[in-house]
Design a protein around this motif. Structure first.
Motif, PDB file in Angstrom:
ATOM      1  N   ASN A   1      -9.126  12.032  -7.886  1.00  0.00           N
ATOM      2  CA  ASN A   1      -8.919  10.952  -6.911  1.00  0.00           C
ATOM      3  C   ASN A   1      -7.963  11.350  -5.784  1.00  0.00           C
ATOM      4  O   ASN A   1      -7.106  10.554  -5.368  1.00  0.00           O
ATOM      5  CB  ASN A   1      -8.404   9.691  -7.617  1.00  0.00           C
TER       6      ASN A   1
ATOM      7  N   GLN B   1      -2.782  -0.709  -3.528  1.00  0.00           N
ATOM      8  CA  GLN B   1      -3.628   0.410  -3.123  1.00  0.00           C
ATOM      9  C   GLN B   1      -2.788   1.671  -3.108  1.00  0.00           C
ATOM     10  O   GLN B   1      -1.701   1.703  -2.526  1.00  0.00           O
ATOM     11  CB  GLN B   1      -4.223   0.163  -1.737  1.00  0.00           C
TER      12      GLN B   1
ATOM     13  N   THR C   1      -7.748  12.654  -1.870  1.00  0.00           N
ATOM     14  CA  THR C   1      -8.438  12.834  -0.593  1.00  0.00           C
ATOM     15  C   THR C   1      -7.922  14.104   0.076  1.00  0.00           C
ATOM     16  O   THR C   1      -6.718  14.375   0.054  1.00  0.00           O
ATOM     17  CB  THR C   1      -8.187  11.626   0.326  1.00  0.00           C
TER      18      THR C   1
ATOM     19  N   ASP D   1      -3.147   5.848  -2.306  1.00  0.00           N
ATOM     20  CA  ASP D   1      -3.925   6.991  -1.829  1.00  0.00           C
ATOM     21  C   ASP D   1      -3.107   8.251  -2.012  1.00  0.00           C
ATOM     22  O   ASP D   1      -1.958   8.334  -1.548  1.00  0.00           O
ATOM     23  CB  ASP D   1      -4.281   6.828  -0.351  1.00  0.00           C
ATOM     24  N   LYS D   2      -3.697   9.211  -2.701  1.00  0.00           N
ATOM     25  CA  LYS D   2      -3.076  10.523  -2.829  1.00  0.00           C
ATOM     26  C   LYS D   2      -3.881  11.504  -1.986  1.00  0.00           C
ATOM     27  O   LYS D   2      -5.104  11.563  -2.091  1.00  0.00           O
ATOM     28  CB  LYS D   2      -3.018  10.949  -4.286  1.00  0.00           C
ATOM     29  N   VAL D   3      -3.161  12.278  -1.151  1.00  0.00           N
ATOM     30  CA  VAL D   3      -3.829  13.061  -0.116  1.00  0.00           C
ATOM     31  C   VAL D   3      -3.267  14.473  -0.077  1.00  0.00           C
ATOM     32  O   VAL D   3      -2.050  14.670  -0.148  1.00  0.00           O
ATOM     33  CB  VAL D   3      -3.648  12.406   1.269  1.00  0.00           C
TER      34      VAL D   3
ATOM     35  N   GLU E   1       0.846  -1.183   0.000  1.00  0.00           N
ATOM     36  CA  GLU E   1       0.000   0.000   0.000  1.00  0.00           C
ATOM     37  C   GLU E   1       0.884   1.237   0.000  1.00  0.00           C
ATOM     38  O   GLU E   1       1.940   1.256   0.628  1.00  0.00           O
ATOM     39  CB  GLU E   1      -0.882   0.040   1.251  1.00  0.00           C
TER      40      GLU E   1
ATOM     41  N   ILE F   1       0.856   5.663   0.367  1.00  0.00           N
ATOM     42  CA  ILE F   1       0.176   6.922   0.615  1.00  0.00           C
ATOM     43  C   ILE F   1       1.126   8.048   0.219  1.00  0.00           C
ATOM     44  O   ILE F   1       2.276   8.096   0.667  1.00  0.00           O
ATOM     45  CB  ILE F   1      -0.211   7.075   2.096  1.00  0.00           C
TER      46      ILE F   1
END
Length: 330
Positions: A293, A272, A295, A274-276, A239, A241
């Motif tokens: 996409n 997975q 967060t 996640d771009k934040v 995963e 981030i």
């Protein structure tokens, strides 16, 4: 407007009659219009000892006052209607000859409130060896019980503490956000670097391998400030981030969204991604972020995330935020 009175009256046997009762069966309280005449005429030849004040308190109960009636392990609360009556001992209950009509307050589970739901001070006061006792100093607490009963609920002392805790929590979060935005009363490294290390510390404590990339690592607009990765426990999948951090006091624009959205990642390496965007400021263009996409944790949402993860911060980091580890009284 006369003040509403709160009185304890030990009269548990008359709840089914919607009444409270007091003794002195040889004196008919209902014949008198005021407590002065009652004491001068009704008790003219009667030795009342130290009970004068109790007699007057009971007689002076009026419509709209509240009576707290103790039971074993519980209490009931009644609103005074005020009609007086007298039942000689041969026709009534001993020590309940002089009666006043009341309306017992009922909730979903009946009339009774466990004493454990009361504050310690009120529980102790109910133990006093008196038949009639003024409880007006507990009016704020008793009003809360009354309002809860009207909503078919039971108020508890723990409810009050939970409410105070919630209020303290909301104030804590608001103050922390103000500090982060202004850089006052905190000791984080300036320029947003301190926030990056704070986020990195939390993620590492949660099992991620995190680092802060060099600022010139990528070309063009693409940029992130914290990269965190970990392998899932059972499948061993990776995963990732990727976080862009902004230290703003005001509104954060879409530039940070573009930076993290454009950040090139080999998607085949991750199960997975996640771009934040994390910002101390406000962010308003959620549609722009959703389409890319990304967060967003902005302002209060970012502080909520910190609050939910305080347990992962070191003592030094907590102190740098001005957060004490000392217990606090509510």
């Amino acid at each position: 407007m006369p003040q509403t009175k709160f009185m304890m009256v030990r009269s548990p046997k008359l709840i089914k009659n919607n009444q409270i009762g007091y003794g002195w069966g040889n004196v008919d309280f209902s014949k008198f219009d005021n407590s002065t005449d009652l004491m001068k005429q009704g008790f003219k030849d009667v030795d009342v000892g130290r009970q004068t004040n109790q007699i007057k308190r009971y007689f002076n109960l009026k419509e709209g006052d509240y009576v707290i009636v103790p039971f074993s392990g519980t209490i009931a609360i009644a609103e005074v209607i005020g009609e007086r009556s007298h039942y000689p001992i041969t026709k009534g209950i001993q020590y309940g000859e002089n009666r006043i009509s009341v309306r017992y307050l009922k909730h979903n589970d009946g009339y009774f409130i466990p004493r454990i739901n009361l504050s310690t001070a009120l529980q102790n006061r109910l133990k006093i060896r008196m038949t009639v006792c003024d409880l007006s100093e507990f009016s704020d607490e008793l009003y809360k019980h009354i309002e809860s009963i009207k909503n078919d609920k039971l108020y508890t002392w723990n409810t009050e503490q939970e409410l105070k805790l919630q209020q303290n929590t909301e104030k804590f979060k608001a103050d922390l956000l103000s500090r982060l935005r202004s850089n006052k009363d905190i000791n984080l490294q300036s320029g947003g670097i301190g926030l990056e290390h704070l986020i990195k510390e939390i993620l590492e404590a949660k099992g991620y391998k995190a680092h802060i990339p060099a600022k010139n690592e990528k070309s063009g607009i693409q940029d992130v400030d914290v990269v965190a990765t970990r392998f899932t426990e059972f499948s061993g999948k990776k995963e990732g981030i990727f976080i862009q951090v902004k230290h703003h006091d005001g509104t954060t624009d879409n530039h940070g969204i573009k930076q993290v959205a454009e950040y090139e990642v080999n998607e085949e390496d991750y199960s997975q991604i996640d771009k934040v965007l994390i910002t101390t400021g406000d962010f308003k263009d959620n549609n722009f972020a959703d389409l890319r996409n990304v967060t967003v944790l902005a302002g209060a949402d970012f502080v909520n995330w910190i609050f939910d993860n305080l347990e992962y911060l070191s003592k030094e980091s907590l102190l740098s935020l001005g957060i004490s580890s000392l217990p606090t009284l509510l």
